[in-house]
Write an enzyme that holds these catalytic residues in place. Structure first.
Site, PDB file in Angstrom:
ATOM      1  N   TYR A 236     -40.324  25.964   1.235  1.00 28.66           N
ATOM      2  CA  TYR A 236     -40.550  27.360   1.586  1.00 28.66           C
ATOM      3  C   TYR A 236     -42.028  27.712   1.426  1.00 28.66           C
ATOM      4  CZ  TYR A 236     -35.586  28.424   1.553  1.00 28.66           C
ATOM      5  OH  TYR A 236     -34.260  28.475   1.843  1.00 28.66           O
TER       6      TYR A 236
ATOM      7  N   GLN B  31     -25.799  21.908   4.306  1.00 31.77           N
ATOM      8  CA  GLN B  31     -26.207  22.392   5.623  1.00 31.77           C
ATOM      9  C   GLN B  31     -25.063  23.052   6.416  1.00 31.77           C
ATOM     10  OE1 GLN B  31     -28.364  19.203   7.446  1.00 31.77           O
ATOM     11  NE2 GLN B  31     -30.164  20.494   7.712  1.00 31.77           N
TER      12      GLN B  31
ATOM     13  N   SER C  80     -29.163  30.168   7.827  1.00 32.30           N
ATOM     14  CA  SER C  80     -29.726  29.451   8.979  1.00 32.30           C
ATOM     15  C   SER C  80     -28.983  29.829  10.256  1.00 32.30           C
ATOM     16  CB  SER C  80     -29.652  27.936   8.783  1.00 32.30           C
ATOM     17  OG  SER C  80     -30.632  27.537   7.866  1.00 32.30           O
TER      18      SER C  80
ATOM     19  N   ARG D  30     -30.713  24.907  -0.007  1.00 29.95           N
ATOM     20  CA  ARG D  30     -31.181  24.356   1.272  1.00 29.95           C
ATOM     21  C   ARG D  30     -31.217  22.842   1.143  1.00 29.95           C
ATOM     22  NH1 ARG D  30     -33.751  28.528   4.211  1.00 29.95           N
ATOM     23  NH2 ARG D  30     -32.120  29.092   5.618  1.00 29.95           N
TER      24      ARG D  30
ATOM     25  N   ASP E 263     -24.605  26.713   5.491  1.00 30.06           N
ATOM     26  CA  ASP E 263     -25.822  27.519   5.424  1.00 30.06           C
ATOM     27  C   ASP E 263     -25.769  28.685   6.419  1.00 30.06           C
ATOM     28  OD1 ASP E 263     -28.344  28.550   5.334  1.00 30.06           O
ATOM     29  OD2 ASP E 263     -29.379  26.645   5.581  1.00 30.06           O
TER      30      ASP E 263
END
Ligand code: NAD
Length: 374
Positions: free
Chosen positions: A220, A118, A124, A113, A121
């Site tokens: 997280y 990104q 997501s 992450r 990902d």
């Protein structure tokens, strides 16, 4: 579908030949001809496709395939490369076969992450779609409308929606429920999300915890102290009883989903209320959730969808395809794989290589199952 025609074109431009399983794009409304126009060729079945390919791009992990009378992991060419949502801890049999057959496998769900990763990902992407669709599912089941209406027949108050867990899926659910006109509250244990929740027009109703008690260095959630858990649970149950719709998305990486809505809280909800439990695949946030099913308990409809993103195939394919293509191109130099093991994206997603299981968690799971069998 793991690769759209748009991505096939991009992969081809990077120097690869692209081979497509015939009609694989059908479910996402992409025809073979559109792929051929993009420069891909069509193979009749998965057997031929996999035996001819240096790299296989997929969504689901390889599974036992009845039609082919074989485990799909046995069909991938020895020494080739597989990129998919492998979820190695849940698919340890496939991982063992891949290691034995010296397949280099990468799991898209292990993507770090980080800002650099990104674009790749996929978790997501799927959470974004699931968060949106959960609200649509809830609105469809609720015997009320979401927005406030002032009509000649009188005023209808807005529905109250509670989102539990304000990560990627939760934030998208907040935005969608707000667009439909509901009054939205959001509960999370990470104080860092308060601002994001409020910027989307929802009220934050989580406990007041110190940031270091609620989240790890990667951002997280982590397991809470018993006292923080008790406080949070008390607040949450009050909000659940007031809500017409509860959408739960709470997860703690590597652990079973936290149990946040006990059966007696469901019994205190108004008749006709709806729960959509997006953590159903990890055991559920609600005690009464049945993974993959919709049940009615105490006059409350409880949905436990396990593959919600797949019910929006066009955009789910488009997003996954862009993620997986960005990852393949990250691994590519002049039309072939160039694997730099010092790179955190490459090493962080790798599950098997050179005949070994290299992901520590997957190796432990494989050793655990071997010991249990012995
Ligand atoms: P997730 O799916 O692991 O969890 C969903 C939400 O549940 C989280 O907000 C978590 O705090 C919450 N939760 C966990 N236990 C809970 C409990 N007991 N009660 C209430 N809520 C609980 O999370 P995610 O959506 O994958 O995102 C987690 C973090 O990672 C966020 O900060 C997000 O912004 C960040 N992120 C970063 C990147 C990137 O930089 N590339 C990509 C995605 C997500």
């Amino acid at each position: 579908m793991s690769v759209t025609p748009e991505s096939a074109k991009q992969i081809k431009a990077a120097g690869w030949e692209v081979l497509l399983e015939s009609d694989a794009g059908r479910g996402s409304y992409y025809e073979n001809a559109t792929y051929e126009e993009a420069g891909a060729s069509v193979a009749p079945g998965p057997g031929e496709l996999w035996s001819r390919s240096d790299v296989v791009l997929k969504i689901q992990p390889p599974l036992p395939n009845r039609a082919l009378n074989a485990h799909e992991a046995e069909l991938i060419r020895e020494g080739s490369t597989l990129i998919c949502m492998l979820r190695p801890l849940s698919n340890i049999d496939a991982v063992k076969i891949l290691a034995r057959r010296r397949v280099t496998s990468f799991s898209m769900d292990m993507m770090p992450r980080t800002t650099r990763a990104q674009r790749m990902d996929a978790l997501s992407s799927m959470s974004t779609i699931a968060g949106y669709k959960a609200v649509v599912v809830a609105a469809e089941s609720l015997p009320k409308i979401f927005p406030m209406l002032v009509t000649a027949a009188g005023t209808i108050p807005p529905s109250r929606v509670l989102i539990v867990g304000a990560g990627v899926a939760g934030l998208q659910a907040i935005a969608t429920a707000r667009r439909l006109g509901a009054v939205v509250e959001a509960y999370d244990v990470r104080p860092a999300v308060k601002e994001e929740v409020e910027s989307l027009g929802a009220r934050f109703v989580g406990p007041q915890l110190k940031e270091s008690d609620a989240q790890d260095e990667k951002g997280y959630a982590k397991a809470l102290s018993p006292e923080a858990q008790r406080q949070g649970m008390e607040m949450l149950q009050q909000r659940v009883a007031q809500s017409d719709v509860v959408i739960t998305t709470a997860r703690v990486p590597g652990l079973k989903a936290p149990r946040l809505i006990p059966a007696d809280s469901v019994a205190k909800m108004k008749p006709g209320s709806v729960i959509v439990d997006l953590a159903a695949d990890m055991g559920g946030n609600c005690e009464l959730t049945q993974p993959g099913e919709t049940v009615v308990r105490h006059d409350v409809t409880i949905h436990g969808p396990v593959r919600l993103a797949g019910t929006v195939p066009v955009h789910a394919s488009q997003m996954y395809s862009r993620n997986v293509t960005a990852f393949l191109l990250h691994l590519t130099k002049q039309g072939s794989l160039h694997l730099d093991w010092a790179d955190d994206i490459t090493s962080g997603t790798c599950v098997t290589r050179d005949g070994e299981i290299v992901s520590a968690a997957a190796r432990q799971r494989a050793e655990g199952t071997a010991t249990a069998k012995a």
